[in-house]
Enzyme design. Structure first.
Site, mmCIF file in Angstrom:
data_model
loop_
_atom_site.group_PDB
_atom_site.id
_atom_site.type_symbol
_atom_site.label_atom_id
_atom_site.label_comp_id
_atom_site.label_asym_id
_atom_site.label_seq_id
_atom_site.Cartn_x
_atom_site.Cartn_y
_atom_site.Cartn_z
ATOM 1 N N CYS A 58 -31.092 8.363 23.364
ATOM 2 C CA CYS A 58 -30.198 7.427 22.676
ATOM 3 C C CYS A 58 -30.892 6.818 21.465
ATOM 4 O O CYS A 58 -32.041 6.374 21.546
ATOM 5 C CB CYS A 58 -29.750 6.321 23.629
ATOM 6 S SG CYS A 58 -28.572 5.151 22.897
ATOM 7 N N CYS A 67 -31.253 -0.093 28.616
ATOM 8 C CA CYS A 67 -31.988 0.932 29.357
ATOM 9 C C CYS A 67 -33.487 0.661 29.246
ATOM 10 O O CYS A 67 -33.972 0.209 28.209
ATOM 11 C CB CYS A 67 -31.689 2.329 28.807
ATOM 12 S SG CYS A 67 -29.980 2.867 29.043
ATOM 13 N N GLN A 241 -18.010 0.029 41.663
ATOM 14 C CA GLN A 241 -19.174 0.885 41.476
ATOM 15 C C GLN A 241 -19.258 1.292 40.009
ATOM 16 O O GLN A 241 -18.245 1.505 39.344
ATOM 17 C CB GLN A 241 -19.079 2.119 42.377
ATOM 18 C CG GLN A 241 -19.072 1.801 43.867
ATOM 19 C CD GLN A 241 -20.339 1.118 44.334
ATOM 20 O OE1 GLN A 241 -21.410 1.293 43.766
ATOM 21 N NE2 GLN A 241 -20.217 0.323 45.408
ATOM 22 N N ASP A 336 -22.117 -3.197 52.920
ATOM 23 C CA ASP A 336 -22.539 -3.029 51.520
ATOM 24 C C ASP A 336 -22.730 -4.419 50.908
ATOM 25 O O ASP A 336 -21.904 -4.892 50.128
ATOM 26 C CB ASP A 336 -21.490 -2.234 50.750
ATOM 27 C CG ASP A 336 -21.875 -1.995 49.292
ATOM 28 O OD1 ASP A 336 -23.043 -2.251 48.944
ATOM 29 O OD2 ASP A 336 -21.018 -1.555 48.511
ATOM 30 N N CYS A 362 -28.182 -2.352 47.195
ATOM 31 C CA CYS A 362 -28.599 -2.294 45.792
ATOM 32 C C CYS A 362 -29.950 -2.972 45.591
ATOM 33 O O CYS A 362 -30.340 -3.243 44.456
ATOM 34 C CB CYS A 362 -27.539 -2.928 44.896
ATOM 35 S SG CYS A 362 -27.190 -4.654 45.281
#
Length: 405
Positions: A58, A67, A241, A336, A362
């Site tokens: 990118c 990122c 999600q 979850d 997570c």
């Protein structure tokens, strides 16, 4: 200028040398140099690169904070995320093989939150730079879906009409099956003129729903997401999600985890990511703290055909977990929880007579803690997978099956 050798990566994806000294966008084994300020080299230069170093895909990677790991090969990232999970489990005395890593492809992120504000020269919409308040435009982001990228001119118009130079707007965008669903927070107060202007943006760019500071302003059509036979219309800004690929991977794994069960309890169910697909073969009881999410789940179930009964209960599972006598009404459970994990609820699962639990997490650290509770109660981890739908970020997700031994 000081030279240091990077020995490992931290949980935020930064390289770490002895000290510790932190250096962003570096990899283990690399020799880097730069001026050390406190415990950090702010702008490290690579003297000896790692064989795992690649050219970031990118063009925004250098400035954008979205990122952290685009400079690393895909194999390195997958192995590193697996090691993060292994380390978290080993701290709890658990040793289990990681079956596989499911990595979502480029341009698959279907939900994002942009920041936007007006400037002297116009408007600015983008993501924050790494560890800074700087806004970075990202028109060529390789992470988000093309539909979201195509919506950037619309988001700029929303900021121009309803933003200010003093407060950043948060623009949460979901690429639903029907089109873009947009929710804005911290925009100007609504009045008739602003409502009319916002409606014009919606019509111009084909946004299907716009919510403003919690109020639904315009809905051209119902935004929906498909979960098997059901079509879910989520509340504005609701948790979903991050990618369809990651979602489908998790659903398939949870179906495997509770295979054969006739009655399933879905804990921290959200809008029904697991409850609705599971209802194709089992009765499901969905428990969640947010009533709006459960209302959407119930509506999706009512309008679908061929599903087994789905019941819902609004309940704070941190303060009021389901107790063993309630859990024992079911053949299996799916859980979850958010990043904080589910300490109280896992403790009650451990005391129950349930034979199978599908666990999605997570946060490897809280997962390790909760897994230890189940293992000490007589459960074994049948399998464990890493699901990497937050590609190039340090975020790690886990899917596992627990069975009583």
């Amino acid at each position: 200028m000081t030279q240091i050798e990077i020995t490992r990566l931290g949980h935020h994806g930064d390289g770490i040398a002895v000290g510790p000294i932190f250096a962003a966008k570096t990899l283990p084994g690399e020799i880097v140099e730069g001026d050390i300020t406190g415990d950090r080299i702010v702008s490290p230069s690579i003297v000896t690169p790692s064989p795992d170093r690649v050219k970031p895909p990118c063009v925004h990677f250098k400035a954008c904070g979205g990122c952290a790991l685009q400079h690393a090969s895909d194999d390195f990232v997958a192995n590193w995320k697996s090691d993060v999970v292994r380390t978290a489990l080993s701290h709890q005395g658990i040793d289990v093989p990681i079956s596989s890593v499911f990595t979502s492809p480029n341009q698959s992120r279907r939900r994002a939150t942009f920041a936007g504000r007006r400037t002297k020269k116009g408007v600015l919409v983008g993501l924050h730079g790494r560890a800074s308040g700087t806004l970075v435009p990202v028109p060529n982001c390789v992470l988000m879906t093309q539909k979201i990228m195509n919506g950037l001119p619309a988001f700029e118009d929303l900021v121009q009409i309803g933003g200010s130079r003093r407060v950043e707007m948060a623009i949460t965008v979901t690429d639903s099956d029907a089109g873009l669903d947009v929710s804005v927070v911290d925009g100007k107060e609504l009045d008739m003129e602003l409502r009319s202007d916002l409606a014009g943006v919606v019509r111009k760019y084909g946004i299907i729903r716009l919510s403003w500071n919690g109020d639904e302003v315009v809905q051209e059509t119902r935004p929906f997401l498909s979960f098997g036979r059901a079509r879910l219309v989520p509340p504005p800004g609701a948790f979903l999600q991050a990618t369809r690929h990651g979602e489908q991977s998790l659903i398939a794994l949870m179906k495997e985890a509770v295979s054969g069960a006739e009655r399933v309890v879905d804990l921290f169910s959200g809008c029904g990511t697991f409850a609705l697909p599971m209802a194709e073969f089992a009765e499901v009881h969905a428990v969640e703290g947010e009533k709006a999410m459960l209302n959407s789940l119930s509506e999706a179930w009512k309008t679908a055909s061929g599903l087994k009964p789905v019941t819902v209960a609004t309940r704070d599972l941190f303060r009021q977990p389901l107790l063993p006598d309630e859990l024992n009404k079911f053949d299996a459970a799916i859980i979850d929880p958010p990043r904080a994990g589910a300490l109280a609820q896992t403790g009650e699962l451990a005391k129950s007579k349930l034979q199978s639990i599908g666990f999605v997490s997570c946060n490897p650290v809280t997962f390790g803690r909760d897994a230890k509770t189940l293992v000490e109660a007589g459960f074994a981890i049948d399998w464990l997978h890493v699901v990497d739908q937050f590609r190039w970020s340090p975020h790690v997700e886990i899917a596992a099956k627990f069975s009583r031994t």
